[in-house]
Design an enzyme around this catalytic site. Structure first.
Site, PDB file in Angstrom:
ATOM      1  N   SER A 120      -0.657  -3.783   5.493  1.00 23.08           N
ATOM      2  CA  SER A 120       0.402  -4.608   4.916  1.00 23.08           C
ATOM      3  C   SER A 120       1.740  -4.255   5.548  1.00 23.08           C
ATOM      4  CB  SER A 120       0.486  -4.382   3.401  1.00 23.08           C
ATOM      5  OG  SER A 120       1.628  -5.019   2.857  1.00 23.08           O
TER       6      SER A 120
ATOM      7  N   TYR B  38       1.224   0.917  -4.178  1.00 25.50           N
ATOM      8  CA  TYR B  38       0.593  -0.076  -3.303  1.00 25.50           C
ATOM      9  C   TYR B  38       0.968   0.189  -1.848  1.00 25.50           C
ATOM     10  CZ  TYR B  38      -0.216  -4.499  -0.897  1.00 25.50           C
ATOM     11  OH  TYR B  38      -0.609  -5.454   0.016  1.00 25.50           O
TER      12      TYR B  38
END
Length: 329
Positions: A204, A219
């Site tokens: 990501s 995250y």
């Protein structure tokens, strides 16, 4: 011919002029010229890689592909695209009904594709040994050539770390970190045995492109693990014929992005899952880390020119606004 002669004379005059300048000016000119040349080469390389490099024939790696998180968004798009490329599929997700539905949809479009499904919940506390055993049992005898580790979750909404319930962030760790690691552990021995395979781990931009990702700290940390894990395995197993890659998307229009980032539709910088995967499949088997969607690469390039403090404040302001909206403040 005349224009070539004029150009040669101009270059010669420029060099003669520089010869008369102080040494420090010559040094600055050399550094500037080398920097410009390097940047031009990087742009040319990016263009060739993004738009002209042919994709690899994925059936070379094996006749089956295993995809985690395969019932929605990017994972589902990967399943359809790889079926189109002639690969049989092992689909992994926690929802058995969704697995059956996606399998039916794929076989309606690609009747010759063989499909196996594995219903696994990576968020379980006791997932480690059972996941390894279930995946190993399900793929026994299958020529798994491509692994797409797509499974991933995040917070239900933007939160400061002290506001996140332990069960929520532990779920993020179990799914994002342990899920990817365990499935890789299960699939890798078969690839090593035949000395061929491709592993794609979905990272990501939250962990790589921006210096921080406030209000989604756990995250972002798990995705940083995915990046380093992938890079290390790339170095370890390249000589064994196994290509390991971390793909780094920014926002893609999926259910998760709609919920977390309030993205209502695709746009120039936010591709659909299908468009993203079309580009992503073409990058499999090449570099250790890549950003497949071309406008995401532009965003990464632009971000690199900004000071980290500016990016930090920008990300914090976005996270804070989302937190306030989620809490109705």
């Amino acid at each position: 011919m005349l224009s070539t002669c004029i150009l040669i004379k101009m270059l010669s005059a420029c060099i003669d002029h520089l010869k008369t300048q102080p040494f420090w000016i010559l040094c600055l000119f050399s550094v500037g010229f080398l920097s410009l040349s390097r940047n031009c080469m990087l742009v040319i390389k990016w263009g060739l890689t993004t738009f002209f490099r042919p994709p690899k024939k994925l059936t070379f790696y094996g006749s089956w592909a295993l995809i985690t998180g395969s019932t929605d968004g990017i994972g589902k798009a990967f399943a359809f695209d790889l079926a189109k490329k002639g690969l049989n599929l092992v689909l992994v997700s926690r929802n058995l009904e969704k697995l059956k539905q996606v399998s039916t949809e794929i076989q309606a479009g690609f009747p010759t594709t063989r499909i196996k499904t594995i219903a696994l919940d990576f968020s379980r506390d006791d997932a480690s040994s059972s996941v390894l055993q279930e995946v190993e049992k399900a793929i026994e005898g299958l020529d798994i050539g491509v692994l797409i580790n797509n499974v991933g979750v995040t917070y239900p909404g933007a939160r400061f770390f002290h506001e996140v319930d332990e069960e929520v962030w532990m779920n993020v760790v179990r799914v994002n970190l342990k899920g990817t690691t365990l499935v890789t552990k299960a699939v890798l021995p078969g690839m090593l045995k035949k000395k061929r395979g491709a592993i794609v781990n979905l990272g990501s931009g939250a962990a790589i492109i921006v210096p921080s990702h406030p209000l989604y700290a756990i995250y972002a940390a798990t995705k940083a693990y995915i990046d380093q894990f992938s890079r290390s395995l790339h170095v370890e197993y390249k000589g064994w014929g196994v290509d390991v890659q971390c793909q780094v998307p920014l926002y893609v229009w999926t259910k998760m992005a709609s919920r977390v980032a309030e993205i209502e539709k695709s746009s120039f910088f936010v591709p659909t899952a299908e468009d993203y995967v079309s580009a992503a499949v073409g990058r499999i088997g090449y570099e250790a880390r890549c950003t497949p969607w071309w406008t995401h690469s532009l965003q990464w390039s632009l971000a690199s020119f900004l000071p980290e403090a500016v990016l930090d404040r920008w990300r914090l302001s976005i996270g804070t606004r989302r937190r306030e909206i989620n809490q109705g403040l």
